[in-house]
Motif scaffolding. Structure first.
Motif, short mmCIF file in Angstrom:
data_model
loop_
_atom_site.label_atom_id
_atom_site.label_comp_id
_atom_site.label_asym_id
_atom_site.label_seq_id
_atom_site.Cartn_x
_atom_site.Cartn_y
_atom_site.Cartn_z
N ALA A 177 0.83 -1.21 0.00
CA ALA A 177 0.00 0.00 0.00
C ALA A 177 0.86 1.26 0.00
O ALA A 177 0.53 2.24 -0.68
CB ALA A 177 -0.93 -0.01 1.22
N LEU A 178 1.97 1.23 0.76
CA LEU A 178 2.83 2.40 0.80
C LEU A 178 3.48 2.66 -0.56
O LEU A 178 3.64 3.82 -0.97
CB LEU A 178 3.91 2.22 1.86
N GLN A 179 3.87 1.61 -1.26
CA GLN A 179 4.46 1.81 -2.58
C GLN A 179 3.50 2.54 -3.51
O GLN A 179 3.88 3.47 -4.22
CB GLN A 179 4.87 0.46 -3.17
N ARG A 180 2.26 2.11 -3.51
CA ARG A 180 1.26 2.78 -4.35
C ARG A 180 0.94 4.17 -3.81
O ARG A 180 0.75 5.12 -4.58
CB ARG A 180 -0.01 1.93 -4.39
N ARG A 181 0.90 4.30 -2.50
CA ARG A 181 0.54 5.58 -1.89
C ARG A 181 1.54 6.68 -2.26
O ARG A 181 1.15 7.78 -2.65
CB ARG A 181 0.50 5.41 -0.37
N PHE A 182 2.84 6.37 -2.16
CA PHE A 182 3.84 7.39 -2.46
C PHE A 182 3.92 7.68 -3.95
O PHE A 182 4.23 8.80 -4.35
CB PHE A 182 5.19 6.97 -1.91
N ALA A 183 3.65 6.68 -4.77
CA ALA A 183 3.62 6.93 -6.21
C ALA A 183 2.52 7.93 -6.56
O ALA A 183 2.68 8.77 -7.45
CB ALA A 183 3.41 5.62 -6.96
N LEU A 184 1.41 7.88 -5.85
CA LEU A 184 0.30 8.81 -6.10
C LEU A 184 0.51 10.15 -5.41
O LEU A 184 0.34 11.21 -6.01
CB LEU A 184 -1.02 8.18 -5.61
N ASP A 185 0.90 10.09 -4.13
CA ASP A 185 0.90 11.30 -3.30
C ASP A 185 1.94 12.31 -3.75
O ASP A 185 1.71 13.52 -3.72
CB ASP A 185 1.15 10.91 -1.85
N TYR A 186 3.09 11.84 -4.20
CA TYR A 186 4.18 12.75 -4.56
C TYR A 186 4.41 12.83 -6.06
O TYR A 186 5.42 13.38 -6.50
CB TYR A 186 5.47 12.31 -3.86
N GLY A 193 5.40 10.78 -8.32
CA GLY A 193 6.62 10.17 -8.84
C GLY A 193 7.90 10.74 -8.27
O GLY A 193 8.99 10.29 -8.63
N ARG A 194 7.81 11.74 -7.38
CA ARG A 194 9.03 12.35 -6.83
C ARG A 194 9.57 11.58 -5.63
O ARG A 194 10.73 11.75 -5.26
CB ARG A 194 8.76 13.79 -6.43
N ALA A 195 8.74 10.76 -4.99
CA ALA A 195 9.20 9.95 -3.87
C ALA A 195 9.83 8.66 -4.39
O ALA A 195 9.45 8.15 -5.44
CB ALA A 195 8.05 9.64 -2.92
N ARG A 196 10.80 8.15 -3.66
CA ARG A 196 11.49 6.93 -4.06
C ARG A 196 11.44 5.93 -2.91
O ARG A 196 11.81 6.25 -1.78
CB ARG A 196 12.95 7.23 -4.42
N LEU A 197 10.96 4.72 -3.22
CA LEU A 197 10.92 3.64 -2.24
C LEU A 197 11.71 2.47 -2.82
O LEU A 197 11.38 1.96 -3.88
CB LEU A 197 9.48 3.23 -1.93
N ALA A 198 12.79 2.11 -2.13
CA ALA A 198 13.66 1.04 -2.61
C ALA A 198 13.73 -0.07 -1.57
O ALA A 198 13.75 0.19 -0.36
CB ALA A 198 15.07 1.57 -2.89
N LEU A 218 13.36 5.00 1.95
CA LEU A 218 12.32 5.89 1.44
C LEU A 218 12.86 7.31 1.40
O LEU A 218 13.31 7.84 2.41
CB LEU A 218 11.08 5.82 2.35
N ASP A 219 12.85 7.91 0.21
CA ASP A 219 13.28 9.30 0.02
C ASP A 219 12.07 10.13 -0.35
O ASP A 219 11.46 9.93 -1.41
CB ASP A 219 14.34 9.39 -1.07
N LEU A 220 11.72 11.08 0.52
CA LEU A 220 10.57 11.95 0.30
C LEU A 220 11.06 13.34 -0.09
O LEU A 220 12.02 13.85 0.48
CB LEU A 220 9.71 12.05 1.56
N PRO A 221 10.38 13.99 -1.05
CA PRO A 221 10.78 15.35 -1.43
C PRO A 221 10.43 16.34 -0.33
O PRO A 221 9.60 16.05 0.55
CB PRO A 221 9.96 15.61 -2.70
N PRO A 222 11.01 17.52 -0.35
CA PRO A 222 10.72 18.52 0.70
C PRO A 222 9.28 18.99 0.61
O PRO A 222 8.70 19.09 -0.48
CB PRO A 222 11.71 19.65 0.42
#
Length: 380
Positions: A342-351, A353-358, A371-375
């Motif tokens: 769910a988090l993988q899909r969540r960050f793809a939508l919320d940011y 494409g600017r967030a990175r989950l590896a 997890l790298d989140l933009p400012p």
């Protein structure tokens, strides 16, 4: 016959542009006819000629916009459109001749009006067709552009609404998932250690209060400090069940505590590490939680455990991960569970494409999520 979507109302900017273009044409015409070296009287004469020759088509041009809008409202076959424009161009030329003839008659008499009409009929008709065509192309292109912009805006708004709905659904799935697993932990404690279960219930009530007080949903942002406090309370409940088998290594930099992130970002990752990496092992293990400011001013998170590890789920182009069954497999390893998928899909939508989950894992080598989140500019 199909109709085009309506053009948004509010033609003020369009008419301002038309007025500005007409003024520019009038100035250029006047400047071309003026002989500045002969004195100011020639400038006045040039202004008069510009007004006389351009005034009628400028006035008639105001009728072209509603005409073009009417034609676009109900699309017709090309031959019919060409015939309609030919008739309109003829009417435009005749109206120009009528205005010019009427003004000449009123100011200089009938003979002068007749002579002017006979002298200028051909070239004025040609200019009328040219000006009509330019106005149709200008107004028509503007209306098409505005309609395309409105359609694109509608699509963007619909996509944003769909994204918000999906984010809300994902967030809504994280909350019950977390509550269900925590209640299972408390149920186990009531059978083994009622006193510990009582302490766990007190901690669970604090977690519920945090969830209710912040009213967390898909559009909220919380500070990392709040997320860390929330995870500490969760780990305190798990520690009642696992005891010394659960070890936590906190590596959170102080300057990262004020960073903003979506609620329930850390907890599902920590929960996966505890339930699938630490709990199945007889001797337990260590969960490492790292947080620091990234070079870009965002937030870099790392959640890792030294458990059995797993096969990394394949990442899909849209940021979603395959969702294998949660929990330990027959070989002792585990899938990523509901929280990670769910988090993988969540960050793809919320940011966007600017967030990175590896994910970094291998059988027997633990499980690590970076997890790298933009400012963030501020709370939303």
């Amino acid at each position: 016959m199909p109709t085009l979507p309506p053009v948004p109302h509010g033609d003020r900017s369009l008419w301002l542009g038309y007025a500005g273009l007409c003024l520019l044409c009038w100035l250029l015409y006047a400047m071309a006819g003026a002989e500045w070296l002969r004195g100011g009287w020639r400038a006045w004469q040039a202004a008069w000629e510009a007004t006389w020759n351009l005034g009628p088509p400028i006035l008639l041009g105001t009728a072209v916009l509603p005409w073009v809008r009417r034609l676009q409202a109900r699309p017709r076959p090309l031959p019919r459109r060409l015939v309609a424009h030919a008739l309109a161009a003829t009417a435009f030329a005749l109206a120009w001749h009528a205005l010019d003839y009427g003004m000449a008659w009123a100011l200089f008499g009938l003979e002068h009006a007749d002579a002017t009409l006979a002298q200028q009929a051909l070239w004025r008709s040609a200019w009328a067709v040219f000006i009509y065509t330019a106005l149709v192309l200008g107004f028509g292109g503007t209306l098409h552009a505005r309609r395309a912009h409105a359609a694109a805006l509608g699509i963007a708004q619909a996509e944003a609404a769909r994204t918000r709905a999906e984010l809300s659904a994902i967030t809504g799935s994280l909350n019950p998932h977390f509550l269900f697993n925590t209640l299972n932990t408390l149920i186990l404690l009531t059978r083994r250690d009622p006193a510990a279960a009582e302490r766990g219930l007190l901690g669970f009530s604090r977690l519920l209060r945090q969830l209710l007080d912040t009213q967390r949903d898909a559009s909220d942002r919380v500070t990392l400090r709040d997320e860390v406090d929330f995870v500490r309370d969760y780990l305190a409940i798990e520690a009642l069940r696992l005891g010394e088998r659960l070890r936590v290594d906190w590596r959170v930099e102080p300057d990262a505590l004020d960073a903003l992130l979506p609620p329930l970002t850390l907890q599902p990752l920590v929960e996966n590490a505890v339930l699938h990496g630490i709990a199945p092992r007889i001797d337990g293990g260590t969960v490492t939680i790292e947080a620091a400011r990234s070079a870009a001013g965002g937030l870099a998170l790392r959640i890792a455990d030294d458990g059995a590890g797993a096969e990394a789920p394949p990442a899909l182009p849209d940021g979603r991960a395959a969702r294998p069954p949660a929990g330990p497999r027959a070989d002792g390893r585990r899938g990523p569970g509901l929280g990670l998928a769910a988090l993988q899909r969540r960050f793809a939508l919320d940011y966007g494409g600017r967030a990175r989950l590896a994910i970094r894992t291998a059988p027997g080598a633990g499980f690590e999520v970076r997890l790298d989140l933009p400012p963030e500019d501020g709370p939303r």
